[in-house]
Design a protein around this motif. Structure first.
Motif, short mmCIF file in Angstrom:
data_model
loop_
_atom_site.label_atom_id
_atom_site.label_comp_id
_atom_site.label_asym_id
_atom_site.label_seq_id
_atom_site.Cartn_x
_atom_site.Cartn_y
_atom_site.Cartn_z
N ARG A 102 0.82 -1.21 0.00
CA ARG A 102 0.00 0.00 0.00
C ARG A 102 0.86 1.26 0.00
O ARG A 102 0.38 2.34 -0.34
N TRP A 103 2.13 1.11 0.36
CA TRP A 103 3.05 2.27 0.35
C TRP A 103 3.86 2.30 -0.95
O TRP A 103 4.86 2.99 -1.04
N ARG A 104 3.43 1.55 -1.92
CA ARG A 104 4.06 1.51 -3.25
C ARG A 104 5.44 0.90 -3.23
O ARG A 104 6.25 1.15 -4.12
N THR A 105 5.73 0.10 -2.22
CA THR A 105 6.97 -0.68 -2.23
C THR A 105 6.81 -1.87 -3.15
O THR A 105 5.80 -2.57 -3.09
N HIS A 106 7.81 -2.10 -4.00
CA HIS A 106 7.74 -3.21 -4.97
C HIS A 106 8.80 -4.25 -4.68
O HIS A 106 9.95 -3.92 -4.38
N PHE A 107 8.39 -5.49 -4.79
CA PHE A 107 9.32 -6.62 -4.76
C PHE A 107 9.16 -7.41 -6.05
O PHE A 107 8.05 -7.51 -6.58
N TRP A 108 10.29 -7.96 -6.51
CA TRP A 108 10.30 -8.67 -7.78
C TRP A 108 10.88 -10.07 -7.63
O TRP A 108 11.81 -10.29 -6.85
N GLY A 109 10.35 -11.00 -8.43
CA GLY A 109 10.97 -12.29 -8.58
C GLY A 109 12.08 -12.22 -9.62
O GLY A 109 12.30 -11.18 -10.25
N ARG A 110 12.74 -13.35 -9.82
CA ARG A 110 13.84 -13.39 -10.78
C ARG A 110 13.38 -13.66 -12.20
O ARG A 110 14.15 -13.50 -13.15
N GLY A 111 12.16 -14.09 -12.35
CA GLY A 111 11.63 -14.29 -13.68
C GLY A 111 11.65 -15.74 -14.13
O GLY A 111 12.45 -16.55 -13.66
N THR A 112 10.76 -16.04 -15.07
CA THR A 112 10.71 -17.35 -15.69
C THR A 112 10.50 -17.16 -17.19
O THR A 112 9.68 -16.33 -17.60
N GLN A 113 11.25 -17.92 -17.98
CA GLN A 113 11.22 -17.75 -19.43
C GLN A 113 10.01 -18.47 -20.03
O GLN A 113 9.76 -19.64 -19.72
N VAL A 114 9.31 -17.77 -20.90
CA VAL A 114 8.24 -18.37 -21.70
C VAL A 114 8.61 -18.18 -23.17
O VAL A 114 8.85 -17.05 -23.60
N THR A 115 8.65 -19.29 -23.89
CA THR A 115 8.99 -19.24 -25.31
C THR A 115 7.87 -19.89 -26.10
O THR A 115 7.52 -21.05 -25.85
N VAL A 116 7.31 -19.14 -27.04
CA VAL A 116 6.21 -19.64 -27.86
C VAL A 116 6.71 -19.71 -29.30
O VAL A 116 7.12 -18.69 -29.88
#
Length: 118
Positions: A102-116
């Motif tokens: 609610r205080w606009r703090t962001h956390f991120w994951g490392r990501g996962t690749q999607v290939t189509v």
């Protein structure tokens, strides 16, 4: 320590489906807006979908995925999902999980690749 761990990425043919999961720890999950973003080579990271903290409010989708992707969450499992259907080659990207307080703090994951592949 906050951790967002994505899973479920992979390679799929056009028209196929994938379901991404993001397991969160170290945060009070039910207090966070959760989202999925993606980034492909040479492009900026873009919003894919968001879901409010109690999941009773409105979800939000990028125009490019409306009607094909569905975001959902299970606050009992501290997990957010992205069901991706009718995948297109332009959906190829690294998909990132995001948690916003609610205080606009962001956390991120490392990501996962999607290939189509077409």
């Amino acid at each position: 320590q906050v951790q967002l761990v994505e899973s479920g990425g992979g390679s799929v043919q056009a028209g196929g489906s994938l379901r991404l999961s993001c397991a969160a720890s170290g945060i009070n999950f039910s207090n966070y807006v959760m989202g999925w973003y993606r980034q492909s080579p040479g492009k900026r990271r873009e919003l894919v979908a968001t879901i409010p903290s109690d999941s009773s409010g409105n979800t939000d989708y990028a125009d490019s995925v409306k009607g094909r992707f569905i975001i959902s969450r299970d606050n009992t499992k501290n997990t957010v999902y992205l069901q991706m259907n009718s995948l297109k080659s332009e959906d190829t990207a690294v998909y990132y999980c995001n948690a916003e307080s609610r205080w606009r703090t962001h956390f991120w994951g490392r990501g996962t690749q999607v290939t189509v592949s077409s």
